[in-house]
Design a protein around this motif. Sequence first.
Motif, PDB file in Angstrom:
ATOM      1  N   MET A  48      31.522  29.908  42.393  1.00 45.62           N
ATOM      2  CA  MET A  48      31.925  31.021  43.251  1.00 45.62           C
ATOM      3  C   MET A  48      33.425  31.256  43.147  1.00 45.62           C
ATOM      4  SD  MET A  48      29.589  30.451  46.622  1.00 45.62           S
ATOM      5  CE  MET A  48      29.725  32.060  47.360  1.00 45.62           C
ATOM      6  N   LYS A  49      34.199  30.177  43.211  1.00 42.84           N
ATOM      7  CA  LYS A  49      35.657  30.298  43.113  1.00 42.84           C
ATOM      8  C   LYS A  49      36.066  30.898  41.773  1.00 42.84           C
ATOM      9  CE  LYS A  49      36.772  26.322  46.021  1.00 42.84           C
ATOM     10  NZ  LYS A  49      37.347  24.977  46.019  1.00 42.84           N
ATOM     11  N   GLU A  50      35.460  30.402  40.689  1.00 45.54           N
ATOM     12  CA  GLU A  50      35.803  30.889  39.350  1.00 45.54           C
ATOM     13  C   GLU A  50      35.448  32.362  39.191  1.00 45.54           C
ATOM     14  OE1 GLU A  50      33.711  28.163  36.806  1.00 45.54           O
ATOM     15  OE2 GLU A  50      35.194  26.564  37.109  1.00 45.54           O
ATOM     16  N   ARG A  51      34.265  32.747  39.674  1.00 42.54           N
ATOM     17  CA  ARG A  51      33.837  34.138  39.544  1.00 42.54           C
ATOM     18  C   ARG A  51      34.706  35.070  40.388  1.00 42.54           C
ATOM     19  NH1 ARG A  51      27.354  32.968  39.578  1.00 42.54           N
ATOM     20  NH2 ARG A  51      27.315  32.059  37.490  1.00 42.54           N
ATOM     21  N   LEU A  52      35.037  34.631  41.601  1.00 35.48           N
ATOM     22  CA  LEU A  52      35.915  35.451  42.447  1.00 35.48           C
ATOM     23  C   LEU A  52      37.296  35.571  41.824  1.00 35.48           C
ATOM     24  CD1 LEU A  52      34.713  34.169  45.904  1.00 35.48           C
ATOM     25  CD2 LEU A  52      34.576  36.542  45.095  1.00 35.48           C
ATOM     26  N   ALA A  53      37.801  34.475  41.263  1.00 41.59           N
ATOM     27  CA  ALA A  53      39.110  34.511  40.609  1.00 41.59           C
ATOM     28  C   ALA A  53      39.090  35.437  39.391  1.00 41.59           C
ATOM     29  CB  ALA A  53      39.543  33.107  40.200  1.00 41.59           C
ATOM     30  N   SER A  54      37.973  35.461  38.652  1.00 42.74           N
ATOM     31  CA  SER A  54      37.903  36.343  37.485  1.00 42.74           C
ATOM     32  C   SER A  54      37.863  37.807  37.912  1.00 42.74           C
ATOM     33  CB  SER A  54      36.700  36.010  36.609  1.00 42.74           C
ATOM     34  OG  SER A  54      35.495  36.435  37.210  1.00 42.74           O
ATOM     35  N   MET A  55      37.355  38.084  39.112  1.00 48.02           N
ATOM     36  CA  MET A  55      37.286  39.460  39.599  1.00 48.02           C
ATOM     37  C   MET A  55      38.582  39.914  40.271  1.00 48.02           C
ATOM     38  SD  MET A  55      33.512  40.099  41.155  1.00 48.02           S
ATOM     39  CE  MET A  55      32.829  38.509  41.547  1.00 48.02           C
ATOM     40  N   MET A  56      39.290  38.974  40.930  1.00 51.63           N
ATOM     41  CA  MET A  56      40.445  39.402  41.733  1.00 51.63           C
ATOM     42  C   MET A  56      41.717  38.626  41.464  1.00 51.63           C
ATOM     43  SD  MET A  56      39.554  37.929  45.552  1.00 51.63           S
ATOM     44  CE  MET A  56      38.228  39.033  45.775  1.00 51.63           C
ATOM     45  N   GLY A  57      41.700  37.702  40.544  1.00 56.89           N
ATOM     46  CA  GLY A  57      42.904  36.961  40.212  1.00 56.89           C
ATOM     47  C   GLY A  57      43.251  35.898  41.243  1.00 56.89           C
TER      48      GLY A  57
END
Length: 182
Positions: free
Chosen positions: A92-101
């Motif tokens: 979840m953290k990785e995917r959110l970071a890929s979407m919003m930095g």
Amino acid sequence: MSGYHDDTAEEVRAEEAFVDYPRLRDAALKNLVENQHKAVTAPPGPLLILAGAGTGKTRCLTARIAWCIAEQKLGLQHVLAITFTRKAAREMKERLASMMGPAANSMNVGTFHGICMRILRDNAAYAGLSERFTVLDDEEQLRIFKDVINELFPNTAKQISAAVIRDALDAERNGDGSVDAW
């Protein structure tokens, strides 16, 4: 030594918390199948996503978080995403970071145990705890009980069940047992 750890520890500086809402909205909807799209874009409120292993639940939940942030212009500090496994929390953290930095790091995303550990550490003084308290998992508890039994009763240690003693003490402490029961 603790079997549980704070998996929410990353912090972000305020200047890194900028969110490009239109870009995030587009990223949230990218490559979703029809049922995932319906779940992600459902009206605000409780939502049950029931699906088998490997069907994209974590992906769908992550997209739902991003969608809600983008659509409702949510402050990231108001997001709390709890999952049961470290793997799902990391995804979840990785995917959110890929979407919003880097702004994704300012959200509270983690496992049930990790989030609770953070809340306890942040409020340790109110609970009468040291900020350096430790939570022991079942294996660590048994190892400590066995060590104590071996030290106190070296000749009969093999006849004493550390698990029975631990469980009886736990039941007594929680008010659902009696020392007489063991």
